[in-house]
Motif scaffolding. Structure first.
Motif, PDB file in Angstrom:
ATOM      1  N   MET A   1       0.846  -1.174   0.000  1.00  0.00           N
ATOM      2  CA  MET A   1       0.000   0.000   0.000  1.00  0.00           C
ATOM      3  C   MET A   1       0.892   1.238   0.000  1.00  0.00           C
ATOM      4  SD  MET A   1      -3.223   0.975   2.396  1.00  0.00           S
ATOM      5  CE  MET A   1      -4.081  -0.349   1.604  1.00  0.00           C
ATOM      6  N   ASP A   2       0.469   2.254  -0.742  1.00  0.00           N
ATOM      7  CA  ASP A   2       1.259   3.473  -0.901  1.00  0.00           C
ATOM      8  C   ASP A   2       0.849   4.510   0.147  1.00  0.00           C
ATOM      9  OD1 ASP A   2       2.830   5.523  -1.786  1.00  0.00           O
ATOM     10  OD2 ASP A   2       1.676   5.917  -3.606  1.00  0.00           O
ATOM     11  N   TYR A   3       1.762   4.800   1.071  1.00  0.00           N
ATOM     12  CA  TYR A   3       1.506   5.775   2.131  1.00  0.00           C
ATOM     13  C   TYR A   3       2.133   7.134   1.820  1.00  0.00           C
ATOM     14  CZ  TYR A   3       0.194   1.756   5.039  1.00  0.00           C
ATOM     15  OH  TYR A   3      -0.403   0.629   5.548  1.00  0.00           O
ATOM     16  N   THR A   4       2.527   7.368   0.570  1.00  0.00           N
ATOM     17  CA  THR A   4       3.241   8.596   0.210  1.00  0.00           C
ATOM     18  C   THR A   4       2.446   9.843   0.568  1.00  0.00           C
ATOM     19  OG1 THR A   4       4.293   7.416  -1.618  1.00  0.00           O
ATOM     20  CG2 THR A   4       4.409   9.815  -1.665  1.00  0.00           C
ATOM     21  N   ILE A  18      -5.377  14.061   7.920  1.00  0.00           N
ATOM     22  CA  ILE A  18      -4.885  12.706   8.205  1.00  0.00           C
ATOM     23  C   ILE A  18      -6.003  11.694   8.450  1.00  0.00           C
ATOM     24  CG2 ILE A  18      -3.606  11.365   9.926  1.00  0.00           C
ATOM     25  CD1 ILE A  18      -1.579  13.676   9.931  1.00  0.00           C
ATOM     26  N   ALA A  19      -7.002  12.060   9.230  1.00  0.00           N
ATOM     27  CA  ALA A  19      -8.075  11.106   9.544  1.00  0.00           C
ATOM     28  C   ALA A  19      -8.755  10.613   8.277  1.00  0.00           C
ATOM     29  CB  ALA A  19      -9.096  11.747  10.484  1.00  0.00           C
ATOM     30  N   ASP A  23      -8.726   6.848   6.690  1.00  0.00           N
ATOM     31  CA  ASP A  23      -9.981   6.137   6.429  1.00  0.00           C
ATOM     32  C   ASP A  23     -10.027   5.647   4.983  1.00  0.00           C
ATOM     33  OD1 ASP A  23     -10.796   6.666   9.031  1.00  0.00           O
ATOM     34  OD2 ASP A  23     -12.166   8.295   8.466  1.00  0.00           O
ATOM     35  N   ASP A  24      -9.655   6.536   4.052  1.00  0.00           N
ATOM     36  CA  ASP A  24      -9.669   6.173   2.633  1.00  0.00           C
ATOM     37  C   ASP A  24      -8.681   5.053   2.327  1.00  0.00           C
ATOM     38  OD1 ASP A  24     -11.613   8.086   2.214  1.00  0.00           O
ATOM     39  OD2 ASP A  24     -10.240   9.570   1.352  1.00  0.00           O
ATOM     40  N   LEU A  25      -7.472   5.158   2.897  1.00  0.00           N
ATOM     41  CA  LEU A  25      -6.461   4.118   2.667  1.00  0.00           C
ATOM     42  C   LEU A  25      -6.903   2.772   3.246  1.00  0.00           C
ATOM     43  CD1 LEU A  25      -3.154   6.073   3.358  1.00  0.00           C
ATOM     44  CD2 LEU A  25      -3.766   4.926   1.215  1.00  0.00           C
ATOM     45  N   MET A  26      -7.521   2.814   4.418  1.00  0.00           N
ATOM     46  CA  MET A  26      -7.965   1.569   5.038  1.00  0.00           C
ATOM     47  C   MET A  26      -9.071   0.925   4.196  1.00  0.00           C
ATOM     48  SD  MET A  26      -9.197   0.826   8.935  1.00  0.00           S
ATOM     49  CE  MET A  26      -7.609   0.423   9.651  1.00  0.00           C
ATOM     50  N   GLY A  29      -7.468  -0.450   1.051  1.00  0.00           N
ATOM     51  CA  GLY A  29      -6.735  -1.672   1.369  1.00  0.00           C
ATOM     52  C   GLY A  29      -7.656  -2.844   1.647  1.00  0.00           C
ATOM     53  N   SER A  30      -8.777  -2.569   2.298  1.00  0.00           N
ATOM     54  CA  SER A  30      -9.742  -3.636   2.591  1.00  0.00           C
ATOM     55  C   SER A  30     -10.361  -4.185   1.315  1.00  0.00           C
ATOM     56  CB  SER A  30     -10.847  -3.123   3.502  1.00  0.00           C
ATOM     57  OG  SER A  30     -10.323  -2.769   4.747  1.00  0.00           O
ATOM     58  N   THR A  31     -10.707  -3.298   0.397  1.00  0.00           N
ATOM     59  CA  THR A  31     -11.325  -3.754  -0.850  1.00  0.00           C
ATOM     60  C   THR A  31     -10.327  -4.510  -1.721  1.00  0.00           C
ATOM     61  OG1 THR A  31     -10.916  -1.635  -1.930  1.00  0.00           O
ATOM     62  CG2 THR A  31     -13.076  -1.950  -0.900  1.00  0.00           C
ATOM     63  N   GLU A  32      -9.047  -4.144  -1.603  1.00  0.00           N
ATOM     64  CA  GLU A  32      -8.017  -4.825  -2.387  1.00  0.00           C
ATOM     65  C   GLU A  32      -7.441  -6.029  -1.647  1.00  0.00           C
ATOM     66  OE1 GLU A  32      -5.162  -1.780  -3.305  1.00  0.00           O
ATOM     67  OE2 GLU A  32      -6.599  -0.636  -4.500  1.00  0.00           O
TER      68      GLU A  32
END
Length: 197
Positions: A1-4, A18-19, A23-26, A29-32
């Motif tokens: 996962m890209d945290y850039t 940040i919040a 949320d979007d990254l999580m 990541g869950s869908t992928e």
């Protein structure tokens, strides 16, 4: 996962983003199917929600932190301790949890910034809720010793009565903007015209 993007937001001190980013990254990541729960930046995620005063979402994040993470990453537990104190409105406890927080430089920077934001929020709360308040209570709400709290509020225009150890709160001027309704102006003009003739 890209945290850039998240790393850049932290570096640029764009803490208010940040919040939502976490949320979007999580969710992504869950869908992928690529989120490794133990590697997730839970402390940053919790602190992001705490920073924007979204304690309900912070509680949701905390409830989803794997037990192994809670047991092995003290930074995550320390971040949630701030959230717990906010949830219970333990104002002095919030500052205590902030002072006790010990984490990564990124998380520490976020906590330090939150501390400043929180003090300003508490000051606004005091200003709107009180007309007089004791020095001791003010210090408690602002997480300061009495001397520092006195300096802080006096700089904001409050006054102090040393005999009673009470502050008189300087209320913020309320600015109201009146909107001019053209039909009312027309009626007023006609009325004035009528009176003159």
């Amino acid at each position: 996962m890209d945290y850039t993007a998240l790393t850049e937001a932290i570096s640029s001190k764009s803490y208010e983003k940040i919040a939502e980013m976490c949320d979007d990254l999580m969710l992504q990541g869950s869908t992928e199917g690529v989120v490794n729960n133990e590697d997730w930046p839970y402390a940053i995620h919790l602190l992001g929600h705490i920073y924007v005063d979204d304690i309900n979402s912070a509680r949701f994040v905390w409830k989803n932190v794997p037990r192994v993470v809670k047991e092995n990453r003290p930074e995550v537990t320390a971040a949630w301790k701030i959230g717990q104190r906010l949830w219970t409105r333990d104002y002095a406890g919030v500052y205590e949890a902030i002072r006790e927080f010990n984490g990564s430089p990124e998380a520490q920077s976020l906590v330090d910034s939150f501390s400043e934001v929180y003090t300003k929020r508490m000051f606004q709360l005091l200003r709107s809720a009180y007309s007089t308040i004791s020095i001791q209570e003010t210090a408690l709400f602002l997480g300061m010793n009495e001397e520092d709290a006195t300096k802080y509020v006096l700089q904001q225009g409050w006054s102090v009565d040393p005999a009673s150890t009470m502050f008189t709160v300087k209320k913020q001027a309320i600015v109201t903007e009146q909107k001019l309704d053209p039909s009312k102006l027309q009626r007023l003009t006609e009325y004035v015209f009528h009176l003159e003739h």
